[in-house]
Design a protein around this motif. Structure first.
Motif, PDB file in Angstrom:
ATOM      1  N   SER A  43      -8.357  -4.253   5.793  1.00  0.00           N
ATOM      2  CA  SER A  43      -7.231  -4.243   4.863  1.00  0.00           C
ATOM      3  C   SER A  43      -5.943  -3.639   5.413  1.00  0.00           C
ATOM      4  CB  SER A  43      -7.606  -3.456   3.602  1.00  0.00           C
ATOM      5  OG  SER A  43      -8.688  -4.049   2.963  1.00  0.00           O
ATOM      6  N   CYS A  44      -6.004  -2.944   6.529  1.00  0.00           N
ATOM      7  CA  CYS A  44      -4.828  -2.188   6.966  1.00  0.00           C
ATOM      8  C   CYS A  44      -4.365  -2.534   8.378  1.00  0.00           C
ATOM      9  CB  CYS A  44      -5.121  -0.694   6.902  1.00  0.00           C
ATOM     10  SG  CYS A  44      -6.059  -0.185   5.451  1.00  0.00           S
ATOM     11  N   CYS A  47      -1.228  -4.728   9.680  1.00  0.00           N
ATOM     12  CA  CYS A  47       0.142  -4.193   9.770  1.00  0.00           C
ATOM     13  C   CYS A  47       0.171  -2.892  10.560  1.00  0.00           C
ATOM     14  CB  CYS A  47       0.698  -3.917   8.377  1.00  0.00           C
ATOM     15  SG  CYS A  47       0.739  -5.382   7.341  1.00  0.00           S
ATOM     16  N   HIS A  48      -0.917  -2.131  10.518  1.00  0.00           N
ATOM     17  CA  HIS A  48      -0.930  -0.835  11.196  1.00  0.00           C
ATOM     18  C   HIS A  48      -1.756  -0.920  12.474  1.00  0.00           C
ATOM     19  CE1 HIS A  48       1.087   1.180   7.881  1.00  0.00           C
ATOM     20  NE2 HIS A  48       0.247   0.593   7.029  1.00  0.00           N
ATOM     21  N   ALA A  54       3.337  -0.627  11.461  1.00  0.00           N
ATOM     22  CA  ALA A  54       4.241  -0.447  10.318  1.00  0.00           C
ATOM     23  C   ALA A  54       4.402   1.050  10.056  1.00  0.00           C
ATOM     24  CB  ALA A  54       3.670  -1.152   9.088  1.00  0.00           C
ATOM     25  N   ALA A  55       5.617   1.504   9.884  1.00  0.00           N
ATOM     26  CA  ALA A  55       5.953   2.919   9.654  1.00  0.00           C
ATOM     27  C   ALA A  55       5.391   3.821  10.771  1.00  0.00           C
ATOM     28  CB  ALA A  55       5.460   3.378   8.281  1.00  0.00           C
ATOM     29  N   LEU A  57       2.571   3.877  12.021  1.00  0.00           N
ATOM     30  CA  LEU A  57       1.165   4.256  11.821  1.00  0.00           C
ATOM     31  C   LEU A  57       0.215   3.168  12.330  1.00  0.00           C
ATOM     32  CD1 LEU A  57      -1.067   6.078  10.472  1.00  0.00           C
ATOM     33  CD2 LEU A  57      -0.743   4.682   8.421  1.00  0.00           C
ATOM     34  N   GLY A  69       1.961   8.495  10.915  1.00  0.00           N
ATOM     35  CA  GLY A  69       3.137   7.681  11.226  1.00  0.00           C
ATOM     36  C   GLY A  69       4.427   8.446  11.017  1.00  0.00           C
ATOM     37  N   ALA A  70       5.452   7.729  10.579  1.00  0.00           N
ATOM     38  CA  ALA A  70       6.793   8.308  10.418  1.00  0.00           C
ATOM     39  C   ALA A  70       6.782   9.556   9.536  1.00  0.00           C
ATOM     40  CB  ALA A  70       7.731   7.256   9.828  1.00  0.00           C
ATOM     41  N   SER A  71       5.876   9.598   8.547  1.00  0.00           N
ATOM     42  CA  SER A  71       5.868  10.740   7.627  1.00  0.00           C
ATOM     43  C   SER A  71       4.850  11.809   8.019  1.00  0.00           C
ATOM     44  CB  SER A  71       5.571  10.278   6.207  1.00  0.00           C
ATOM     45  OG  SER A  71       6.139   9.041   5.929  1.00  0.00           O
ATOM     46  N   LEU A  84      -1.521  11.896   2.339  1.00  0.00           N
ATOM     47  CA  LEU A  84      -0.615  10.767   2.091  1.00  0.00           C
ATOM     48  C   LEU A  84      -1.392   9.467   1.875  1.00  0.00           C
ATOM     49  CD1 LEU A  84       2.278   9.590   2.125  1.00  0.00           C
ATOM     50  CD2 LEU A  84       2.098   9.433   4.621  1.00  0.00           C
ATOM     51  N   LEU A  88      -1.239   6.880  -1.333  1.00  0.00           N
ATOM     52  CA  LEU A  88      -0.755   5.498  -1.234  1.00  0.00           C
ATOM     53  C   LEU A  88      -1.787   4.446  -1.650  1.00  0.00           C
ATOM     54  CD1 LEU A  88       1.367   5.635   2.053  1.00  0.00           C
ATOM     55  CD2 LEU A  88       2.120   5.842  -0.314  1.00  0.00           C
ATOM     56  N   ILE A  89      -3.090   4.789  -1.550  1.00  0.00           N
ATOM     57  CA  ILE A  89      -4.089   3.767  -1.923  1.00  0.00           C
ATOM     58  C   ILE A  89      -4.574   3.929  -3.365  1.00  0.00           C
ATOM     59  CG2 ILE A  89      -4.913   3.320   0.432  1.00  0.00           C
ATOM     60  CD1 ILE A  89      -7.368   5.053  -0.192  1.00  0.00           C
ATOM     61  N   MET A  96      -0.357   0.824  -0.973  1.00  0.00           N
ATOM     62  CA  MET A  96      -1.099   0.229   0.142  1.00  0.00           C
ATOM     63  C   MET A  96      -2.454  -0.263  -0.335  1.00  0.00           C
ATOM     64  SD  MET A  96       0.768   0.359   2.797  1.00  0.00           S
ATOM     65  CE  MET A  96       2.495   0.737   2.495  1.00  0.00           C
ATOM     66  N   PRO A  97      -3.015  -1.326   0.227  1.00  0.00           N
ATOM     67  CA  PRO A  97      -2.408  -2.191   1.238  1.00  0.00           C
ATOM     68  C   PRO A  97      -1.229  -2.981   0.657  1.00  0.00           C
ATOM     69  CG  PRO A  97      -4.507  -3.109   0.499  1.00  0.00           C
ATOM     70  CD  PRO A  97      -4.360  -1.777  -0.142  1.00  0.00           C
ATOM     71  N   LYS A  98      -0.121  -2.980   1.370  1.00  0.00           N
ATOM     72  CA  LYS A  98       1.099  -3.631   0.910  1.00  0.00           C
ATOM     73  C   LYS A  98       0.859  -5.130   0.731  1.00  0.00           C
ATOM     74  CE  LYS A  98       5.973  -3.311   2.246  1.00  0.00           C
ATOM     75  NZ  LYS A  98       6.535  -2.341   1.298  1.00  0.00           N
TER      76      LYS A  98
HETATM   77  C1  HEC Z   1       1.307  -6.089   4.810  1.00  0.00           C
HETATM   78  C2  HEC Z   1       1.448  -4.954   5.660  1.00  0.00           C
HETATM   79  C3  HEC Z   1       0.703  -3.669   5.350  1.00  0.00           C
HETATM   80  C4  HEC Z   1      -0.621  -3.514   5.047  1.00  0.00           C
HETATM   81  C5  HEC Z   1      -1.694  -4.587   4.934  1.00  0.00           C
HETATM   82  C6  HEC Z   1      -0.834  -2.107   4.896  1.00  0.00           C
HETATM   83  N1  HEC Z   1       0.339  -1.429   5.098  1.00  0.00           N
HETATM   84 FE1  HEC Z   1       0.595   0.573   5.035  1.00  0.00          FE
HETATM   85  N2  HEC Z   1       2.572   0.347   5.360  1.00  0.00           N
HETATM   86  C7  HEC Z   1       3.231  -0.868   5.540  1.00  0.00           C
HETATM   87  C8  HEC Z   1       4.660  -0.633   5.597  1.00  0.00           C
HETATM   88  C9  HEC Z   1       5.702  -1.712   5.816  1.00  0.00           C
HETATM   89  C10 HEC Z   1       4.857   0.754   5.434  1.00  0.00           C
HETATM   90  C11 HEC Z   1       6.167   1.484   5.353  1.00  0.00           C
HETATM   91  C12 HEC Z   1       6.427   1.876   3.933  1.00  0.00           C
HETATM   92  C13 HEC Z   1       6.666   0.675   3.024  1.00  0.00           C
HETATM   93  O1  HEC Z   1       7.371  -0.277   3.414  1.00  0.00           O
HETATM   94  O2  HEC Z   1       6.101   0.684   1.915  1.00  0.00           O
HETATM   95  C14 HEC Z   1       3.522   1.325   5.318  1.00  0.00           C
HETATM   96  C15 HEC Z   1       3.271   2.693   5.197  1.00  0.00           C
HETATM   97  C16 HEC Z   1       2.019   3.253   5.162  1.00  0.00           C
HETATM   98  C17 HEC Z   1       1.750   4.672   5.232  1.00  0.00           C
HETATM   99  C18 HEC Z   1       2.767   5.745   5.405  1.00  0.00           C
HETATM  100  C19 HEC Z   1       3.011   5.911   6.876  1.00  0.00           C
HETATM  101  C20 HEC Z   1       4.077   6.925   7.169  1.00  0.00           C
HETATM  102  O3  HEC Z   1       3.805   7.842   7.963  1.00  0.00           O
HETATM  103  O4  HEC Z   1       5.167   6.793   6.598  1.00  0.00           O
HETATM  104  C21 HEC Z   1       0.400   4.829   5.132  1.00  0.00           C
HETATM  105  C22 HEC Z   1      -0.376   6.129   5.166  1.00  0.00           C
HETATM  106  C23 HEC Z   1      -0.167   3.526   5.009  1.00  0.00           C
HETATM  107  N3  HEC Z   1       0.834   2.580   5.045  1.00  0.00           N
HETATM  108  C24 HEC Z   1      -1.517   3.283   4.853  1.00  0.00           C
HETATM  109  C25 HEC Z   1      -2.043   2.022   4.704  1.00  0.00           C
HETATM  110  C26 HEC Z   1      -3.431   1.796   4.449  1.00  0.00           C
HETATM  111  C27 HEC Z   1      -4.492   2.874   4.323  1.00  0.00           C
HETATM  112  C28 HEC Z   1      -3.585   0.447   4.347  1.00  0.00           C
HETATM  113  C29 HEC Z   1      -4.850  -0.311   4.041  1.00  0.00           C
HETATM  114  C30 HEC Z   1      -5.603   0.089   2.898  1.00  0.00           C
HETATM  115  C31 HEC Z   1      -2.288  -0.175   4.572  1.00  0.00           C
HETATM  116  N4  HEC Z   1      -1.387   0.822   4.778  1.00  0.00           N
HETATM  117  C32 HEC Z   1      -2.050  -1.528   4.590  1.00  0.00           C
HETATM  118  C33 HEC Z   1       2.632  -2.096   5.642  1.00  0.00           C
HETATM  119  C34 HEC Z   1       1.302  -2.357   5.374  1.00  0.00           C
END
Ligand code: HEC
Length: 456
Positions: A43-44, A47-48, A54-55, A57, A69-71, A84, A88-89, A96-98
């Motif tokens: 799921s993550c 992008c990560h 992404a960000a 991370l 990541g950035a934060s 964090l 976010l989940i 997240m997941p976005k």
């Molecule tokens: C479609 C792309 C995408 C997916 C899939 C995704 N993310 Fe993200 N994530 C991002 C983006 C882009 C950001 C930057 C903040 C924003 O745009 O909301 C981010 C930011 C974050 C951050 C903050 C990082 C920081 O240090 O600022 C975390 C933690 C995070 N995601 C966790 C997850 C987790 C856990 C999952 C899976 C369950 C996940 N993300 C799935 C795109 C994604």
């Protein structure tokens, strides 16, 4: 070379079942590798990932996740409410997941419990596994070549190695990059239509199967998708790049989403290993070819079995390789019985009780050995067919006439690829050499060992 010891696999599975049950009995705690990592991968990681995080991370390893990541760090061990990632989940509309379905409450609970218990890393120490992108495999002998693919622009030739895909200049003049992953074997490689993604499938026998998506420019891993407990074979991509199909040693063929790795189709209508998959031109159907001799048609969205394409396959022996015509819905299959056959994918004549092979378009002459690899050139006017005795032949598709024959030192052929301009054929096999032949005359242009020997 494709024969597997079924008994060994069954014994292994019984062993695993015992291990799993004893592990469950002794420890209830949430484990990073078994519980957390599969969710992150599914799921993550799209992008990560380290190639394009992404960000800032990446979640591919425990170290990256704890660095954050950035934060800052994604979690605070022992304290889910301060983490964090948990913020976010969870909640009504998790961030997240976005752009995707939220994790289930059970999955969120797993993350909470894992962090509460200290967010331990139970992955085998990477010190025990010294192979990675920085320290690629060191070879003393060339590994068997089981897969080859040209990039659509014709500049790059991807060659399978041990735990890696090697990207070579297509004229054999040098190595461009080494895509080092975790799967020990790479069985099949293809490029996306736009050339942006290198897709490889393989696995570590009796442990896991894996599909890998690599960025063809940055050479970073976009996503690794695990499936089954054994090697995956015969990869194919839908024309829009959204779906990836492969055959498995558990007699299934599967289709997964390239966007999030989720499984879209599990087809279990074969009675033996599936070595090949091909999408129809519009991606609505997938054709599977198996060691059971059958060539089957499946609807991707409904999962429904549609047809036995080679209706009278009794006595054909196992199918080792299939390829789809690049411009029509026809598929070429070949294997043990040495006779390559071209079939219409979609039936135009209803079946009869005699199971007449109505979909058959053309039978090519029998080859000098059982066939391991087949491919079309880019315009679909020619096919290349590689045999276990080392002979490769090129035929005209329109009338089945022989164009050229080439022999690579009596080395069993496992992999073939036409250069997109049609002038060259790359052949790989048992001795680990990639041979480039003139596709009109059959003359050898160059033979090179695809991996560096003895140097890092
Ligand atoms: C479609 C792309 C995408 C997916 C899939 C995704 N993310 Fe993200 N994530 C991002 C983006 C882009 C950001 C930057 C903040 C924003 O745009 O909301 C981010 C930011 C974050 C951050 C903050 C990082 C920081 O240090 O600022 C975390 C933690 C995070 N995601 C966790 C997850 C987790 C856990 C999952 C899976 C369950 C996940 N993300 C799935 C795109 C994604």
């Amino acid at each position: 070379m494709r024969t597997r010891n079924t008994k060994a696999i069954i014994a292994y599975l019984i062993g695993v079942a015992c291990l799993v049950s004893s592990a469950l009995a002794s420890a209830e705690s949430v484990r990073y590798t078994a519980d957390i990592l599969p969710i992150l991968k599914r799921s993550c990681q799209g992008c990560h990932n380290p190639a394009d995080p992404a960000a800032g991370l990446a979640v591919t390893t425990h170290a990256e996740l704890s660095k954050g990541g950035a934060s800052g760090p994604a979690f605070v061990a022992g304290n889910p409410d301060e983490s964090l990632l948990i913020r976010l989940i969870s909640g009504d509309k998790p961030a997240m997941p976005k752009f995707a379905k939220p994790l289930t409450p059970e999955e969120v609970d797993l993350f909470r419990a894992w962090i509460t218990e200290g967010a331990q890393d139970d992955a085998p120490s990477t010190q025990n596994d010294p192979i990675n992108a920085v320290q690629p495999p060191v070879y003393t002998v060339p590994p068997v070549i089981s897969a080859l693919a040209y990039s659509p622009d014709g500049k790059t030739l991807a060659v399978s190695g041990f735990r890696e895909v090697l990207l070579h200049q297509s004229d054999g003049s040098g190595l461009i990059a080494r895509l080092v992953g975790e799967a020990h074997r790479i069985e099949s490689i293809t490029f996306s239509t736009d050339g942006a993604v290198v897709c490889a499938v393989g696995g570590t026998p009796a442990q896991f199967g894996e599909a890998q998506l690599w960025n063809a420019q940055t050479h970073g891993l976009i996503r690794a998708i695990r499936s089954t407990y054994d090697n995956l074979y015969g990869v194919s991509l839908s024309a829009d790049g959204k779906y990836l199909a492969f055959g498995c040693g558990d007699k299934t063929a599967r289709v997964v989403s390239t966007e999030d790795g989720s499984e879209v189709l599990k087809f279990d209508n074969h009675s033996d290993w599936v070595f090949g998959t091909q999408f129809s031109q519009d991606g609505s159907h997938v054709v599977t070819g198996s060691r059971d001799g059958a060539l089957k048609l499946v609807n991707v969205s409904s999962g429904q079995f549609i047809d036995d394409i080679n209706a009278s396959n009794k006595g054909f022996g196992g199918i080792n390789a299939i390829a789809r015509h690049p411009k029509t819905d026809q598929v070429l299959s070949a294997g043990i019985d040495r006779v390559p056959r071209l079939y219409r994918i979609f039936r135009e004549t209803t079946r009869d009780i005699g199971n007449t092979d109505f979909n058959l378009v053309r039978e090519f002459e029998p080859q000098s050995g059982s066939v391991n690899a087949v491919c079309f050139n880019a315009d679909g006017s020619r096919v290349a067919i590689g045999a276990a005795n080392g002979e490769t032949r090129i035929y005209n598709v329109s009338d089945g006439s022989l164009v050229a024959s080439m022999q690579g030192d009596d080395v069993c052929v496992f992999a073939l690829a036409f250069h997109p301009d049609g002038t060259r054929l790359a052949v790989g096999g048992f001795d680990g050499k990639t041979r480039l032949f003139d596709a009109n005359t059959g003359q050898l242009i160059l033979a090179f060992v695809s991996v560096p020997i003895g140097i890092q």
